[in-house]
Design a protein around this motif. Structure first.
Motif, PDB file in Angstrom:
ATOM      1  N   GLY A 160       9.261  -5.078 -10.631  1.00  0.00           N
ATOM      2  CA  GLY A 160      10.273  -5.419  -9.253  1.00  0.00           C
ATOM      3  C   GLY A 160      10.934  -6.231  -8.929  1.00  0.00           C
ATOM      4  N   CYS A 161       9.770  -7.592  -8.542  1.00  0.00           N
ATOM      5  CA  CYS A 161      10.043  -8.984  -8.742  1.00  0.00           C
ATOM      6  C   CYS A 161      11.472  -8.952  -9.699  1.00  0.00           C
ATOM      7  CB  CYS A 161       8.774  -9.790  -8.312  1.00  0.00           C
ATOM      8  SG  CYS A 161       8.222  -9.227  -6.967  1.00  0.00           S
ATOM      9  N   LEU A 162      11.343  -9.351 -10.571  1.00  0.00           N
ATOM     10  CA  LEU A 162      11.857  -9.743 -11.866  1.00  0.00           C
ATOM     11  C   LEU A 162      13.094  -9.270 -11.952  1.00  0.00           C
ATOM     12  CD1 LEU A 162      11.673 -11.210 -14.715  1.00  0.00           C
ATOM     13  CD2 LEU A 162      10.983  -9.318 -15.347  1.00  0.00           C
ATOM     14  N   VAL A 163      13.503  -7.642 -11.647  1.00  0.00           N
ATOM     15  CA  VAL A 163      14.805  -6.929 -11.579  1.00  0.00           C
ATOM     16  C   VAL A 163      14.962  -8.032 -10.500  1.00  0.00           C
ATOM     17  CG1 VAL A 163      15.307  -5.006 -10.859  1.00  0.00           C
ATOM     18  CG2 VAL A 163      13.953  -4.779 -12.664  1.00  0.00           C
ATOM     19  N   TRP A 164      15.045  -8.071  -9.026  1.00  0.00           N
ATOM     20  CA  TRP A 164      15.071  -8.247  -7.762  1.00  0.00           C
ATOM     21  C   TRP A 164      15.926 -10.136  -8.967  1.00  0.00           C
ATOM     22  CZ3 TRP A 164      17.805  -9.888  -4.091  1.00  0.00           C
ATOM     23  CH2 TRP A 164      17.566 -10.591  -3.377  1.00  0.00           C
ATOM     24  N   TYR A 165      15.261 -10.415  -9.404  1.00  0.00           N
ATOM     25  CA  TYR A 165      15.563 -12.051  -9.621  1.00  0.00           C
ATOM     26  C   TYR A 165      16.991 -12.124 -10.809  1.00  0.00           C
ATOM     27  CZ  TYR A 165      15.470 -16.336 -11.533  1.00  0.00           C
ATOM     28  OH  TYR A 165      15.969 -18.153 -12.768  1.00  0.00           O
ATOM     29  N   ILE A 166      16.517 -10.737 -11.323  1.00  0.00           N
ATOM     30  CA  ILE A 166      17.954 -11.140 -12.674  1.00  0.00           C
ATOM     31  C   ILE A 166      19.337 -10.518 -11.629  1.00  0.00           C
ATOM     32  CG2 ILE A 166      18.043  -9.564 -14.661  1.00  0.00           C
ATOM     33  CD1 ILE A 166      16.152  -9.811 -15.428  1.00  0.00           C
ATOM     34  N   VAL A 167      18.387  -9.579 -11.426  1.00  0.00           N
ATOM     35  CA  VAL A 167      20.164  -9.336 -10.294  1.00  0.00           C
ATOM     36  C   VAL A 167      20.748 -10.669  -9.270  1.00  0.00           C
ATOM     37  CG1 VAL A 167      20.837  -7.748  -8.280  1.00  0.00           C
ATOM     38  CG2 VAL A 167      19.398  -7.209  -9.862  1.00  0.00           C
ATOM     39  N   SER A 175      -3.814  -8.673   0.968  1.00  0.00           N
ATOM     40  CA  SER A 175      -4.148  -7.884   2.086  1.00  0.00           C
ATOM     41  C   SER A 175      -4.685  -6.678   0.589  1.00  0.00           C
ATOM     42  CB  SER A 175      -3.112  -7.046   2.263  1.00  0.00           C
ATOM     43  OG  SER A 175      -2.998  -6.055   3.025  1.00  0.00           O
ATOM     44  N   TYR A 176      -3.805  -5.946  -0.443  1.00  0.00           N
ATOM     45  CA  TYR A 176      -4.458  -5.221  -1.431  1.00  0.00           C
ATOM     46  C   TYR A 176      -5.541  -5.505  -1.765  1.00  0.00           C
ATOM     47  CZ  TYR A 176      -4.130  -1.966  -5.073  1.00  0.00           C
ATOM     48  OH  TYR A 176      -4.469  -0.793  -6.559  1.00  0.00           O
ATOM     49  N   ALA A 177      -5.751  -6.513  -2.628  1.00  0.00           N
ATOM     50  CA  ALA A 177      -7.315  -7.329  -2.949  1.00  0.00           C
ATOM     51  C   ALA A 177      -8.279  -7.121  -2.534  1.00  0.00           C
ATOM     52  CB  ALA A 177      -6.578  -8.686  -4.032  1.00  0.00           C
ATOM     53  N   ASN A 178      -8.320  -7.747  -0.734  1.00  0.00           N
ATOM     54  CA  ASN A 178      -8.773  -7.096   0.491  1.00  0.00           C
ATOM     55  C   ASN A 178     -10.265  -6.027   0.851  1.00  0.00           C
ATOM     56  OD1 ASN A 178      -9.103 -10.050   0.288  1.00  0.00           O
ATOM     57  ND2 ASN A 178      -8.409 -10.462   2.091  1.00  0.00           N
ATOM     58  N   ARG A 179      -8.959  -5.045   0.255  1.00  0.00           N
ATOM     59  CA  ARG A 179      -8.780  -3.447   0.892  1.00  0.00           C
ATOM     60  C   ARG A 179      -9.519  -3.162  -0.757  1.00  0.00           C
ATOM     61  NH1 ARG A 179      -4.994  -0.996   1.384  1.00  0.00           N
ATOM     62  NH2 ARG A 179      -2.965  -2.692   1.185  1.00  0.00           N
ATOM     63  N   ILE A 198       6.075 -13.012   0.610  1.00  0.00           N
ATOM     64  CA  ILE A 198       5.684 -11.558   0.849  1.00  0.00           C
ATOM     65  C   ILE A 198       5.142 -11.004   0.207  1.00  0.00           C
ATOM     66  CG2 ILE A 198       6.919  -9.160   1.127  1.00  0.00           C
ATOM     67  CD1 ILE A 198       9.105 -10.997   2.857  1.00  0.00           C
ATOM     68  N   VAL A 199       5.226 -11.183  -1.393  1.00  0.00           N
ATOM     69  CA  VAL A 199       4.386 -10.309  -2.339  1.00  0.00           C
ATOM     70  C   VAL A 199       2.719 -11.142  -2.378  1.00  0.00           C
ATOM     71  CG1 VAL A 199       4.527 -10.364  -5.062  1.00  0.00           C
ATOM     72  CG2 VAL A 199       6.393  -9.761  -3.391  1.00  0.00           C
ATOM     73  N   THR A 200       2.917 -12.136  -2.306  1.00  0.00           N
ATOM     74  CA  THR A 200       1.619 -12.920  -2.272  1.00  0.00           C
ATOM     75  C   THR A 200       0.527 -12.464  -1.284  1.00  0.00           C
ATOM     76  OG1 THR A 200       2.443 -14.716  -3.050  1.00  0.00           O
ATOM     77  CG2 THR A 200       0.749 -15.261  -1.894  1.00  0.00           C
ATOM     78  N   THR A 201       1.664 -12.324   0.157  1.00  0.00           N
ATOM     79  CA  THR A 201       0.520 -11.758   0.932  1.00  0.00           C
ATOM     80  C   THR A 201       0.123 -10.097   0.806  1.00  0.00           C
ATOM     81  OG1 THR A 201       1.788 -13.513   2.914  1.00  0.00           O
ATOM     82  CG2 THR A 201       0.474 -10.970   4.204  1.00  0.00           C
TER      83      THR A 201
END
Length: 118
Positions: free
Chosen positions: A43-50, A93-97, A86-89
């Motif tokens: 998703g981030c790669l697509v967002w950057y390419i766009v 959060s995901y890793a902690n949970r 945002i993605v880092t945060t």
């Protein structure tokens, strides 16, 4: 410190890491990690390419004023930076949970097995 104390501190771990890698817990950890990382990375790669394609081919659109001399290109560029935070945060959060509890179980089982083996 005597030589025995030094040898005990510097002893190589006796954990069977190949067995850990083949365990169901480790497979679950890898699956949970990949389930998050791959879609978000794509998703981030697509967002950057766009963004890059818009900057290169849609000059009129990107130079459209939003407020004063701030244009859409600038807003989208700043959104790229915000996306990183945002993605880092989100990942932390995901890793902690989801990831850290499984990793802790694996680490604890390896440490217990290593302690018993000594």
């Amino acid at each position: 410190m005597g030589n025995d104390a030094l040898n005990a501190e510097n002893a190589m771990p006796t954990a069977d890491f190949a067995a850990v890698r083949e365990s169901e817990q480790f497979r679950t950890l890898k699956r949970a990690h990949r389930r998050f990382v791959f879609p978000v990375a794509i998703g981030c790669l697509v967002w950057y390419i766009v963004y890059v394609l818009l900057a290169d081919y849609a000059h009129v659109f990107m130079s459209t004023p939003v407020i004063g001399s701030v244009n859409i290109g600038l807003v989208l560029g700043l959104a790229q930076i915000a996306t990183t935070f945002i993605v880092t945060t989100w990942y932390v959060s995901y890793a902690n949970r989801r990831l850290d509890p499984i990793a802790t179980e694996i680490r604890d089982s390896v440490e217990i097995a290593d302690t018993v083996a000594r």
